[in-house]
Design an enzyme around this catalytic site. Structure first.
Site, mmCIF file in Angstrom:
data_model
loop_
_atom_site.group_PDB
_atom_site.id
_atom_site.type_symbol
_atom_site.label_atom_id
_atom_site.label_comp_id
_atom_site.label_asym_id
_atom_site.label_seq_id
_atom_site.Cartn_x
_atom_site.Cartn_y
_atom_site.Cartn_z
ATOM 1 N N GLU A 54 0.816 -1.212 0.000
ATOM 2 C CA GLU A 54 0.000 0.000 0.000
ATOM 3 C C GLU A 54 0.854 1.269 0.000
ATOM 4 O O GLU A 54 0.457 2.295 -0.566
ATOM 5 C CB GLU A 54 -0.947 0.016 1.201
ATOM 6 C CG GLU A 54 -2.055 -1.017 1.146
ATOM 7 C CD GLU A 54 -1.675 -2.363 1.744
ATOM 8 O OE1 GLU A 54 -2.554 -3.255 1.811
ATOM 9 O OE2 GLU A 54 -0.495 -2.530 2.148
ATOM 10 N N PHE A 116 -12.197 -7.776 13.216
ATOM 11 C CA PHE A 116 -11.024 -8.171 12.440
ATOM 12 C C PHE A 116 -10.685 -7.098 11.399
ATOM 13 O O PHE A 116 -11.522 -6.657 10.640
ATOM 14 C CB PHE A 116 -11.279 -9.507 11.736
ATOM 15 C CG PHE A 116 -10.142 -9.954 10.853
ATOM 16 C CD1 PHE A 116 -8.929 -10.345 11.403
ATOM 17 C CD2 PHE A 116 -10.271 -9.946 9.475
ATOM 18 C CE1 PHE A 116 -7.874 -10.746 10.591
ATOM 19 C CE2 PHE A 116 -9.227 -10.350 8.657
ATOM 20 C CZ PHE A 116 -8.021 -10.742 9.216
ATOM 21 N N GLN A 117 -9.432 -6.678 11.414
ATOM 22 C CA GLN A 117 -8.891 -5.654 10.516
ATOM 23 C C GLN A 117 -9.647 -4.327 10.629
ATOM 24 O O GLN A 117 -9.756 -3.574 9.651
ATOM 25 C CB GLN A 117 -8.846 -6.144 9.063
ATOM 26 C CG GLN A 117 -7.783 -7.222 8.847
ATOM 27 C CD GLN A 117 -7.470 -7.473 7.388
ATOM 28 O OE1 GLN A 117 -8.306 -7.260 6.516
ATOM 29 N NE2 GLN A 117 -6.253 -7.951 7.110
ATOM 30 N N LYS A 166 -18.212 -1.423 4.795
ATOM 31 C CA LYS A 166 -18.483 -2.486 3.818
ATOM 32 C C LYS A 166 -19.975 -2.595 3.498
ATOM 33 O O LYS A 166 -20.354 -2.821 2.338
ATOM 34 C CB LYS A 166 -17.951 -3.820 4.345
ATOM 35 C CG LYS A 166 -17.895 -4.904 3.282
ATOM 36 C CD LYS A 166 -17.120 -6.120 3.767
ATOM 37 C CE LYS A 166 -17.001 -7.167 2.660
ATOM 38 N NZ LYS A 166 -16.200 -8.349 3.098
ATOM 39 N N MET A 479 23.496 10.071 3.706
ATOM 40 C CA MET A 479 23.331 11.385 4.321
ATOM 41 C C MET A 479 23.586 11.331 5.821
ATOM 42 O O MET A 479 24.206 12.237 6.386
ATOM 43 C CB MET A 479 21.921 11.922 4.048
ATOM 44 C CG MET A 479 21.739 13.363 4.487
ATOM 45 S SD MET A 479 22.852 14.508 3.639
ATOM 46 C CE MET A 479 21.937 14.831 2.141
#
Length: 565
Positions: A54, A116-117, A166, A479
């Protein structure tokens, strides 16, 4: 348009089409599966790019937005999918990049139950979005989508997030889409005050040593022509921030170089000699100002800016001109007298000569056996006729690329500015290539940042994107190592890397590549990369302790810029 009965998930896709979206970056999952199912029927109308993470999706959306000026769009599922977007959202917020992020969420009856999630992505993203909203009913989708695009792309752009439950994706609604043109209490840009313009013009006409600083606001406003007209009428030297790079062609006679910590000697050292600073579409970031109390000590300040929150936030202005830079620059040009500042400009060119002796000559015509980052960047720029889109990751290669790559056209730089996000380069490059299919895209990455998102090589190959990647490999987090060398007595604490065989990895993804280890191989290696029909990884082994100069030490005045160790 007439209404029709459809599901919420179909409404999401139709809304995107109404907004002219042609590319989506994303990664499917359970909570966003209905939207992906709806997308299946629209594969001829919109391109979906399946990234490998993602974070890759959102950085790709940023790259797409930077080169097109349109909102980048990305999809992610709930929970970890949504939270994996947060770094990119924060990056887009600080760099003013328009994004519309759509996340799936658990069904609304499960909200707040630790399902869940489930994660509170609206709460998590609130500090780093321009606007966010949770949709729990299908009826809300068209208006929420329209508002999201309007807010993301208007005024000072930024990321927005819609979190769609959903069950709302499954519900039906009577779909009708109306584009949003106004949001109560939201003022995307203020009308330009002509009295403020006249006050600014008076300061400009009186100034003996004016210096113009331009940032990304010029590019966002499509004000490049107005900027050029202004500097050519007034003869004022113009310097750029990292994100303002390419708004004025590199070879323009009034372009005096980059501001900031690793900027050019002239615009930094002359800041405290200027009697007037004209800032256009830039926010006086600490990397530009150095020590604020010692910044522009002899100058009056004129600030042209679309976002009132930036006025007087860091540097106190004498005249602030609020509004769109395209409009304010045009009005300012109409109100100033034609002039030149040839003797003042010559002082910058004298500084260039000093920098050439101390820095350029060492970077571009080195006598060492090992390759420098600067010579690799300059060669890649020249072999693309200074006409490519430059994408960088973050670190030494970013600063060197900004210094030595040259530009003819605007919207030619894609880099992470305010947040400094390592891992940005590869996914942003594929987004830039999709947004500018007819242009060559060259990405410079370091061996540290490259390993954060190198899985996106798979996305590049799968989608046949002809991105050219130059990996500057010094086996260090370069760096951080430079700072450790200069300010921590060479105590290289956990910055040295034992790297894998990058070319073998690239070939494992199906990408062609080659490794260059000597100066004799460089010309042929770069040419081979440019000529290759398809994506290519060119690994170049550079000096392990090659440093980026000039440098303004952290917390120091811009006048304390150093040219060598």
């Amino acid at each position: 348009m007439a209404t029709k009965r459809i599901t919420g998930s179909e409404a999401v896709i139709l809304s995107l089409l109404e907004e002219g979206v042609d590319t989506i970056f994303g990664y499917p999952g359970g909570a966003i599966m209905p939207i992906y199912d709806a997308l299946y029927d629209f594969d001829k109308q919109v391109t979906h790019i399946l990234t490998r993470h993602e974070q890759g999706a959102i950085h790709a959306a940023e790259g797409y937005a930077k080169v097109t000026g349109k909102a980048g769009v990305c999809f992610a599922t709930s929970g970890p999918g949504a939270t994996n977007l947060i770094t990119g959202i924060a990056d887009a917020m600080i760099d003013s990049i328009p994004l519309v992020c759509i996340t799936g969420q658990v069904a609304s009856p499960l909200l707040g139950t630790d399902a869940f999630q489930e994660s509170d992505v609206v709460g998590i993203s609130m500090p780093v979005t321009k606007w966010n909203y949770q949709v729990t009913s299908a009826d809300e989708i068209p208006a929420a989508m329209a508002k999201a695009f309007y807010i993301a792309q208007s005024g000072r752009p930024g990321p927005v997030l819609l979190d769609i439950a959903k069950d709302a994706q499954f519900q039906e609604l009577d779909f009708e889409y109306k584009k949003c043109t106004k949001v109560r209490s939201y003022i995307p840009e203020h009308p330009v005050d002509p009295f403020k313009v006249k006050a600014a013009a008076e300061l400009i006409d009186r100034a003996k040593k004016p210096l113009l600083l331009f940032g990304q606001g010029v590019i966002i406003a499509n004000a490049e022509a107005e900027l050029k007209e202004f500097v050519e009428k007034t003869g004022i030297p113009a310097a750029w921030t990292l994100l303002g790079l390419s708004a004025l062609p590199t070879e323009h006679p009034l372009n005096v170089g980059m501001l900031g910590m690793h900027g050019n000697y002239g615009p930094n050292i002359k800041t405290n000699e200027a009697d007037l600073i004209i800032a256009v579409g830039m926010r006086f970031d600490d990397r530009v100002t150095g020590k604020v109390s010692a910044y522009a000590t002899n100058a009056k300040i004129v600030h042209l800016e679309v976002d009132p929150a930036e006025i007087d936030k860091i540097i106190k202005t004498d005249v602030a001109v609020l509004g769109n830079a395209k409009k304010s620059l045009k009005m300012l040009t109409d109100n100033v007298s034609a002039n030149n500042h040839d003797s003042w400009l010559k002082e910058f060119r004298d500084c260039d000569a000093i920098e050439n002796e101390k820095v350029f000559s060492k970077d571009l015509t080195p006598t060492k056996d090992g390759l420098t980052m600067g010579e690799v960047v300059r060669m890649a720029s020249e072999k693309t006729n200074n006409d490519a889109i430059l994408v960088t990751d973050v670190g030494q290669q970013q600063m060197v690329a900004a210094r030595y790559f040259k530009f003819k056209h605007s919207k030619s730089v894609v880099t992470s500015g305010g947040l400094g996000t390592m891992g940005y380069g590869i996914p942003a490059a594929m987004g830039a290539q999709l947004g500018a299919k007819d242009r060559k895209v060259v990405a410079f990455v370091g061996d540290g940042g490259f390993q954060m998102t190198l899985q996106e090589l798979g996305t590049i190959v799968q989608n046949k994107l002809p991105v050219k990647i130059v990996l500057l490999n010094n086996n260090f987090l370069g760096m951080v190592r430079q700072w450790q060398q200069l300010f921590f007595d060479r105590r290289y604490s956990f910055t040295e890397l034992d790297n894998p065989d990058f070319i073998t990895i690239a070939k494992g993804f199906g990408m062609a590549g080659h490794k260059v280890t000597s100066r004799e191989e460089l010309d042929k290696g770069v040419q081979q990369m440019i000529d290759h029909d398809g994506p290519y990884l060119l690994e170049v082994v550079v000096e392990k302790e090659d440093n980026v100069f000039p440098m303004v030490p952290s917390g120091a005045s811009v006048s304390d810029i150093i040219l060598e160790a």
